[in-house]
Design an enzyme around this catalytic site. Structure first.
Site, PDB file in Angstrom:
ATOM      1  N   GLY A  21     -16.543 -13.069   2.157  1.00  0.00           N
ATOM      2  CA  GLY A  21     -15.431 -13.773   1.504  1.00  0.00           C
ATOM      3  C   GLY A  21     -14.196 -12.929   1.294  1.00  0.00           C
ATOM      4  O   GLY A  21     -13.299 -13.312   0.557  1.00  0.00           O
ATOM      5  N   THR A  22     -14.124 -11.767   1.962  1.00  0.00           N
ATOM      6  CA  THR A  22     -13.003 -10.862   1.670  1.00  0.00           C
ATOM      7  C   THR A  22     -11.792 -11.056   2.564  1.00  0.00           C
ATOM      8  O   THR A  22     -10.692 -10.645   2.202  1.00  0.00           O
ATOM      9  CB  THR A  22     -13.456  -9.386   1.768  1.00  0.00           C
ATOM     10  N   GLY A  26     -13.583 -16.872   5.183  1.00  0.00           N
ATOM     11  CA  GLY A  26     -14.295 -16.783   3.900  1.00  0.00           C
ATOM     12  C   GLY A  26     -13.344 -16.664   2.727  1.00  0.00           C
ATOM     13  O   GLY A  26     -13.528 -17.315   1.687  1.00  0.00           O
ATOM     14  N   SER A 144     -19.915 -21.709  15.587  1.00  0.00           N
ATOM     15  CA  SER A 144     -18.729 -21.462  16.419  1.00  0.00           C
ATOM     16  C   SER A 144     -18.762 -22.410  17.602  1.00  0.00           C
ATOM     17  O   SER A 144     -19.844 -22.742  18.105  1.00  0.00           O
ATOM     18  CB  SER A 144     -18.724 -20.020  16.921  1.00  0.00           C
ATOM     19  N   TYR A 157     -22.503 -12.879  21.241  1.00  0.00           N
ATOM     20  CA  TYR A 157     -21.993 -13.588  20.058  1.00  0.00           C
ATOM     21  C   TYR A 157     -22.304 -15.081  20.150  1.00  0.00           C
ATOM     22  O   TYR A 157     -22.788 -15.697  19.197  1.00  0.00           O
ATOM     23  CB  TYR A 157     -20.483 -13.361  19.959  1.00  0.00           C
TER      24      TYR A 157
HETATM   25  N1  LIG Z   1     -11.843 -16.628  13.626  1.00  0.00           N
HETATM   26  C1  LIG Z   1     -12.397 -17.386  14.566  1.00  0.00           C
HETATM   27  O1  LIG Z   1     -11.759 -17.759  15.552  1.00  0.00           O
HETATM   28  C2  LIG Z   1     -13.824 -17.840  14.403  1.00  0.00           C
HETATM   29  C3  LIG Z   1     -14.274 -18.888  15.221  1.00  0.00           C
HETATM   30  C4  LIG Z   1     -15.586 -19.324  15.090  1.00  0.00           C
HETATM   31  C5  LIG Z   1     -16.422 -18.734  14.162  1.00  0.00           C
HETATM   32  N2  LIG Z   1     -15.977 -17.707  13.395  1.00  0.00           N
HETATM   33  C6  LIG Z   1     -16.917 -17.135  12.407  1.00  0.00           C
HETATM   34  O2  LIG Z   1     -16.330 -17.264  11.134  1.00  0.00           O
HETATM   35  C7  LIG Z   1     -16.896 -16.286  10.248  1.00  0.00           C
HETATM   36  C8  LIG Z   1     -15.771 -15.551   9.551  1.00  0.00           C
HETATM   37  O3  LIG Z   1     -15.030 -14.847  10.523  1.00  0.00           O
HETATM   38  P1  LIG Z   1     -13.463 -14.549  10.417  1.00  0.00           P
HETATM   39  O4  LIG Z   1     -12.860 -14.934  11.694  1.00  0.00           O
HETATM   40  O5  LIG Z   1     -12.934 -15.061   9.141  1.00  0.00           O
HETATM   41  O6  LIG Z   1     -13.526 -12.948  10.460  1.00  0.00           O
HETATM   42  P2  LIG Z   1     -13.109 -11.788   9.465  1.00  0.00           P
HETATM   43  O7  LIG Z   1     -11.709 -11.981   8.999  1.00  0.00           O
HETATM   44  O8  LIG Z   1     -13.474 -10.542  10.201  1.00  0.00           O
HETATM   45  O9  LIG Z   1     -14.076 -11.986   8.213  1.00  0.00           O
HETATM   46  C9  LIG Z   1     -15.443 -11.626   8.263  1.00  0.00           C
HETATM   47  C10 LIG Z   1     -15.939 -11.473   6.849  1.00  0.00           C
HETATM   48  O10 LIG Z   1     -17.340 -11.211   6.880  1.00  0.00           O
HETATM   49  C11 LIG Z   1     -17.594  -9.966   6.265  1.00  0.00           C
HETATM   50  N3  LIG Z   1     -18.773  -9.417   6.925  1.00  0.00           N
HETATM   51  C12 LIG Z   1     -18.930  -9.123   8.240  1.00  0.00           C
HETATM   52  N4  LIG Z   1     -20.170  -8.658   8.464  1.00  0.00           N
HETATM   53  C13 LIG Z   1     -20.807  -8.681   7.256  1.00  0.00           C
HETATM   54  C14 LIG Z   1     -22.101  -8.331   6.819  1.00  0.00           C
HETATM   55  N5  LIG Z   1     -23.024  -7.832   7.645  1.00  0.00           N
HETATM   56  N6  LIG Z   1     -22.406  -8.495   5.515  1.00  0.00           N
HETATM   57  C15 LIG Z   1     -21.494  -8.980   4.646  1.00  0.00           C
HETATM   58  N7  LIG Z   1     -20.250  -9.310   4.988  1.00  0.00           N
HETATM   59  C16 LIG Z   1     -19.925  -9.160   6.287  1.00  0.00           C
HETATM   60  C17 LIG Z   1     -16.306  -9.184   6.367  1.00  0.00           C
HETATM   61  O11 LIG Z   1     -16.156  -8.177   5.393  1.00  0.00           O
HETATM   62  P3  LIG Z   1     -16.711  -6.660   5.653  1.00  0.00           P
HETATM   63  O12 LIG Z   1     -16.306  -6.292   7.041  1.00  0.00           O
HETATM   64  O13 LIG Z   1     -16.059  -5.847   4.575  1.00  0.00           O
HETATM   65  O14 LIG Z   1     -18.181  -6.740   5.469  1.00  0.00           O
HETATM   66  C18 LIG Z   1     -15.294 -10.303   6.111  1.00  0.00           C
HETATM   67  O15 LIG Z   1     -15.263 -10.630   4.732  1.00  0.00           O
HETATM   68  C19 LIG Z   1     -17.784 -15.406  11.122  1.00  0.00           C
HETATM   69  O16 LIG Z   1     -19.128 -15.840  11.018  1.00  0.00           O
HETATM   70  C20 LIG Z   1     -17.241 -15.667  12.522  1.00  0.00           C
HETATM   71  O17 LIG Z   1     -18.211 -15.406  13.504  1.00  0.00           O
HETATM   72  C21 LIG Z   1     -14.695 -17.257  13.487  1.00  0.00           C
END
Ligand SMILES: NC(=O)c1ccc[n+]([C@@H]2O[C@H](COP(=O)([O-])OP(=O)(O)OC[C@H]3O[C@@H](n4cnc5c(N)ncnc54)[C@H](OP(=O)(O)O)[C@@H]3O)[C@@H](O)[C@H]2O)c1
Length: 257
Positions: A21-22, A26, A144, A157
């Site tokens: 959620g950082t 999230g 995704s 992935y």
């Molecule tokens: N952006 C896209 O286009 C997209 C599309 C489809 C799906 N998604 C999915 O959406 C979700 C969020 O991604 P986002 O795009 O918002 O990416 P992001 O900005 O990189 O956010 C990922 C978040 O997850 C945390 N995180 C990662 N690995 C972790 C772990 N092992 N334990 C606890 N926290 C963890 C990160 O914080 P820390 O690194 O500090 O742990 C950060 O808060 C993911 O599941 C991603 O696969 C994203």
């Protein structure tokens, strides 16, 4: 009803846990859930990112440093939520991410990191939260569009997200009659730190990746994190009370063509 609770709020009085959620999806969802009246707990691995996210979310949100792939961290997370709030009404198992390597170059390290975050992490997050989830609780898994389509250099992935999608289908049977809803929310390309990092540090390359991804989307653009948070809010709220086991795409139509 307390001062901070308002009957028009869609999550008034609910307790929500959002892993990862950082930043990105999230964080946007945590802000939306908190504005809609939820008591929000977020996780992430980096303490400094947790602190700044908590300040941004406001509304008394709590941050707990936890790696979703580490089972001891998950025990500590849910012990803290139990002590502070007693239950979970909404669990958004969102922490995850990945990296790009084509078949032929995939490494053991990339495989383990991706599946640990996206599969092991989601599985044990939900399993360890079960004692705190009661009738009417909503569990949302971040999938995704990539799990439904082929994407060059993104098979590890994409396969991990296909596993997530099946978790929701199978777990609604495992939890039959407990009244817990489980749905997968599948974003299309959405501008977040996690997405742009796939292109490396170069700003021009990052913009090139976003432009390329926008060209694949019927709506002609990448998504905004608030658009994914809106979909998460629907699945979290009682407005989706008869919705379970689905995959809700918030993807500008990408997975539909
Ligand atoms: N952006 C896209 O286009 C997209 C599309 C489809 C799906 N998604 C999915 O959406 C979700 C969020 O991604 P986002 O795009 O918002 O990416 P992001 O900005 O990189 O956010 C990922 C978040 O997850 C945390 N995180 C990662 N690995 C972790 C772990 N092992 N334990 C606890 N926290 C963890 C990160 O914080 P820390 O690194 O500090 O742990 C950060 O808060 C993911 O599941 C991603 O696969 C994203």
């Amino acid at each position: 009803m307390t001062d901070t609770q308002n009957s028009s709020q869609r999550l008034g009085g609910k307790v929500a846990v959002i892993t990862g959620g950082t930043t990105g999806i999230g964080l946007a969802t945590a802000k939306r859930f908190a504005a809609e009246g939820a008591r929000v707990f977020i996780t992430g691995r980096r303490p400094e990112a947790l602190n700044s996210a908590i300040a941004e979310i406001g509304h008394g949100a709590s941050g707990i440093q936890a790696d979703s792939a580490n089972l001891a961290d998950l025990d500590r997370l849910f012990a803290r939520v139990k002590a502070d709030a007693g239950r979970i009404d909404v669990l958004f198992a969102n922490a995850g991410g990945g990296s790009m390597l084509p078949l032929g170059a995939i490494t053991e390290e990339q495989f383990d990191d991706t599946f640990n975050r996206n599969v092991r992490g989601v599985l044990f997050t939900v399993q360890k939260a079960l004692p705190l989830l009661g009738k009417g609780a909503s569990v949302i898994l971040t999938g995704s569009t990539t799990s439904s389509t082929g994407t060059a250099a993104f098979s590890v992935y994409s396969a991990s997200k296909a596993a997530v999608r099946n978790f929701a289908r199978s777990w609604i049977l495992d939890l039959k009659e407990r009244g817990i809803r489980i749905n997968t929310l599948s974003p299309g390309p959405t501008e977040t730190p996690g997405l742009v990092e796939l292109a490396g540090d170069d700003k021009a390359q990052q913009q090139g990746l976003l432009d390329y991804m926008a060209s694949l989307v019927p709506l002609g653009r990448v998504g905004h994190v608030d658009e994914i948070a809106n979909a998460a809010l629907f699945l979290a709220s009682d407005e989706s009370s008869f919705v379970t086991g689905i995959e809700l795409f918030a993807d500008g139509g990408q997975a539909q063509v």
